[in-house]
Design a protein around this motif. Structure first.
Motif, PDB file in Angstrom:
ATOM      1  N   GLU A 113       0.842  -1.202   0.000  1.00 35.56           N
ATOM      2  CA  GLU A 113       0.000   0.000   0.000  1.00 35.56           C
ATOM      3  C   GLU A 113       0.873   1.246   0.000  1.00 35.56           C
ATOM      4  O   GLU A 113       1.846   1.332   0.749  1.00 35.56           O
ATOM      5  CB  GLU A 113      -0.901   0.012   1.242  1.00 35.56           C
ATOM      6  N   ILE A 114       0.484   2.232  -0.810  1.00 31.70           N
ATOM      7  CA  ILE A 114       1.198   3.512  -0.865  1.00 31.70           C
ATOM      8  C   ILE A 114       0.693   4.400   0.257  1.00 31.70           C
ATOM      9  O   ILE A 114      -0.506   4.628   0.387  1.00 31.70           O
ATOM     10  CB  ILE A 114       1.013   4.175  -2.247  1.00 31.70           C
ATOM     11  N   THR A 115       1.627   4.880   1.078  1.00 33.87           N
ATOM     12  CA  THR A 115       1.252   5.650   2.268  1.00 33.87           C
ATOM     13  C   THR A 115       1.519   7.149   2.126  1.00 33.87           C
ATOM     14  O   THR A 115       1.031   7.931   2.916  1.00 33.87           O
ATOM     15  CB  THR A 115       2.052   5.154   3.491  1.00 33.87           C
ATOM     16  N   ASP A 116       2.331   7.533   1.144  1.00 29.31           N
ATOM     17  CA  ASP A 116       2.743   8.935   1.017  1.00 29.31           C
ATOM     18  C   ASP A 116       2.175   9.581  -0.235  1.00 29.31           C
ATOM     19  O   ASP A 116       2.197   8.978  -1.309  1.00 29.31           O
ATOM     20  CB  ASP A 116       4.272   9.057   0.925  1.00 29.31           C
ATOM     21  N   GLU A 117       1.712  10.796  -0.087  1.00 21.70           N
ATOM     22  CA  GLU A 117       1.273  11.591  -1.229  1.00 21.70           C
ATOM     23  C   GLU A 117       2.489  12.073  -2.023  1.00 21.70           C
ATOM     24  O   GLU A 117       3.559  12.287  -1.457  1.00 21.70           O
ATOM     25  CB  GLU A 117       0.511  12.835  -0.743  1.00 21.70           C
ATOM     26  N   VAL A 118       2.292  12.258  -3.319  1.00 22.01           N
ATOM     27  CA  VAL A 118       3.310  12.908  -4.141  1.00 22.01           C
ATOM     28  C   VAL A 118       3.271  14.393  -3.810  1.00 22.01           C
ATOM     29  O   VAL A 118       2.223  15.037  -3.938  1.00 22.01           O
ATOM     30  CB  VAL A 118       3.046  12.674  -5.647  1.00 22.01           C
ATOM     31  N   LYS A 119       4.392  14.933  -3.349  1.00 24.48           N
ATOM     32  CA  LYS A 119       4.451  16.350  -2.980  1.00 24.48           C
ATOM     33  C   LYS A 119       4.624  17.243  -4.209  1.00 24.48           C
ATOM     34  O   LYS A 119       4.180  18.374  -4.232  1.00 24.48           O
ATOM     35  CB  LYS A 119       5.611  16.603  -2.016  1.00 24.48           C
ATOM     36  N   LYS A 120       5.338  16.716  -5.195  1.00 29.59           N
ATOM     37  CA  LYS A 120       5.568  17.475  -6.421  1.00 29.59           C
ATOM     38  C   LYS A 120       5.700  16.499  -7.580  1.00 29.59           C
ATOM     39  O   LYS A 120       6.383  15.487  -7.474  1.00 29.59           O
ATOM     40  CB  LYS A 120       6.844  18.314  -6.274  1.00 29.59           C
ATOM     41  N   ASP A 121       5.031  16.798  -8.685  1.00 31.55           N
ATOM     42  CA  ASP A 121       5.070  15.951  -9.867  1.00 31.55           C
ATOM     43  C   ASP A 121       6.504  15.852 -10.381  1.00 31.55           C
ATOM     44  O   ASP A 121       7.152  16.878 -10.612  1.00 31.55           O
ATOM     45  CB  ASP A 121       4.161  16.568 -10.947  1.00 31.55           C
ATOM     46  N   PRO A 122       7.005  14.606 -10.560  1.00 34.93           N
ATOM     47  CA  PRO A 122       8.379  14.436 -11.040  1.00 34.93           C
ATOM     48  C   PRO A 122       8.683  15.180 -12.337  1.00 34.93           C
ATOM     49  O   PRO A 122       9.806  15.627 -12.542  1.00 34.93           O
ATOM     50  CB  PRO A 122       8.499  12.925 -11.239  1.00 34.93           C
ATOM     51  N   SER A 123       7.670  15.325 -13.197  1.00 36.87           N
ATOM     52  CA  SER A 123       7.900  16.027 -14.462  1.00 36.87           C
ATOM     53  C   SER A 123       8.213  17.505 -14.236  1.00 36.87           C
ATOM     54  O   SER A 123       8.801  18.169 -15.090  1.00 36.87           O
ATOM     55  CB  SER A 123       6.690  15.879 -15.395  1.00 36.87           C
ATOM     56  N   GLN A 124       7.812  18.024 -13.080  1.00 35.06           N
ATOM     57  CA  GLN A 124       8.135  19.412 -12.732  1.00 35.06           C
ATOM     58  C   GLN A 124       9.479  19.521 -12.003  1.00 35.06           C
ATOM     59  O   GLN A 124      10.028  20.595 -11.874  1.00 35.06           O
ATOM     60  CB  GLN A 124       7.037  19.997 -11.847  1.00 35.06           C
ATOM     61  N   ILE A 125       9.974  18.367 -11.518  1.00 35.89           N
ATOM     62  CA  ILE A 125      11.238  18.355 -10.785  1.00 35.89           C
ATOM     63  C   ILE A 125      12.409  18.160 -11.736  1.00 35.89           C
ATOM     64  O   ILE A 125      13.419  18.834 -11.661  1.00 35.89           O
ATOM     65  CB  ILE A 125      11.253  17.223  -9.719  1.00 35.89           C
ATOM     66  N   TYR A 126      12.263  17.196 -12.640  1.00 35.00           N
ATOM     67  CA  TYR A 126      13.365  16.818 -13.527  1.00 35.00           C
ATOM     68  C   TYR A 126      13.090  17.267 -14.952  1.00 35.00           C
ATOM     69  O   TYR A 126      12.100  16.863 -15.549  1.00 35.00           O
ATOM     70  CB  TYR A 126      13.575  15.304 -13.502  1.00 35.00           C
ATOM     71  N   ALA A 127      13.998  18.061 -15.473  1.00 32.84           N
ATOM     72  CA  ALA A 127      13.852  18.526 -16.838  1.00 32.84           C
ATOM     73  C   ALA A 127      14.069  17.379 -17.824  1.00 32.84           C
ATOM     74  O   ALA A 127      13.388  17.249 -18.823  1.00 32.84           O
ATOM     75  CB  ALA A 127      14.846  19.653 -17.131  1.00 32.84           C
ATOM     76  N   HIS A 128      15.057  16.518 -17.504  1.00 28.45           N
ATOM     77  CA  HIS A 128      15.366  15.403 -18.421  1.00 28.45           C
ATOM     78  C   HIS A 128      15.528  14.107 -17.640  1.00 28.45           C
ATOM     79  O   HIS A 128      16.529  13.880 -17.006  1.00 28.45           O
ATOM     80  CB  HIS A 128      16.640  15.701 -19.204  1.00 28.45           C
ATOM     81  N   GLY A 129      14.484  13.265 -17.705  1.00 24.11           N
ATOM     82  CA  GLY A 129      14.544  11.954 -17.056  1.00 24.11           C
ATOM     83  C   GLY A 129      14.464  12.046 -15.554  1.00 24.11           C
ATOM     84  O   GLY A 129      14.428  13.131 -14.997  1.00 24.11           O
TER      85      GLY A 129
END
Length: 132
Positions: A113-129
């Motif tokens: 079970e996933i217990t943690d919310e995503v705080k920030k979308d990875p696509s907004q964190i990493y420009a490339h990959g």
């Protein structure tokens, strides 16, 4: 001349397991490996450095995401073969999925079970990959 780095028991690939732990909450945020250069740089610069096995290169955590880890303490276990970085996590996100911790799945009744919310979308964190 022998240094503190020589007291670390490196594996046959010259790596040591590193646990990144939040200095305040004590939560385990991340697990990775570090080589001699990474541990030396961490101690020298005060921000966490690792060795990424998938990319086979030195990895300054935060270089792509901006989520640097400010290291308060480096601890070595009794056998000398595991290290803990006690850190302040910039941005409150250690995981490349955009969560606080990489350990966001818990086993309940035979299901992860996933217990943690995503705080920030990875696509907004990493420009490339992604980061690992």
């Amino acid at each position: 001349m022998s240094t503190w780095l020589d007291e670390i028991r490196w594996d046959n690939q010259g790596l040591v397991p590193v646990i990144a732990q939040d200095a305040n909450s004590q939560r385990i945020l991340m697990f990775a490996y570090a080589n001699r250069e990474a541990v030396a740089l961490t101690a020298e610069k005060g921000t966490a450095h690792y060795w990424t096995r998938s990319r086979q290169k030195l990895w300054h955590k935060g270089e792509e995401s901006g989520h640097f880890q400010h290291v308060r303490e480096i601890r070595l276990d009794c056998d000398g073969d595991v290290i803990i970085y006690s850190i302040d996590q910039e941005g409150g996100i250690a995981c490349h999925t955009g969560r606080e911790s990489c350990f966001f799945r818990v086993l309940r009744d035979g299901v992860w079970e996933i217990t943690d919310e995503v705080k920030k979308d990875p696509s907004q964190i990493y420009a490339h990959g992604h980061g690992h």
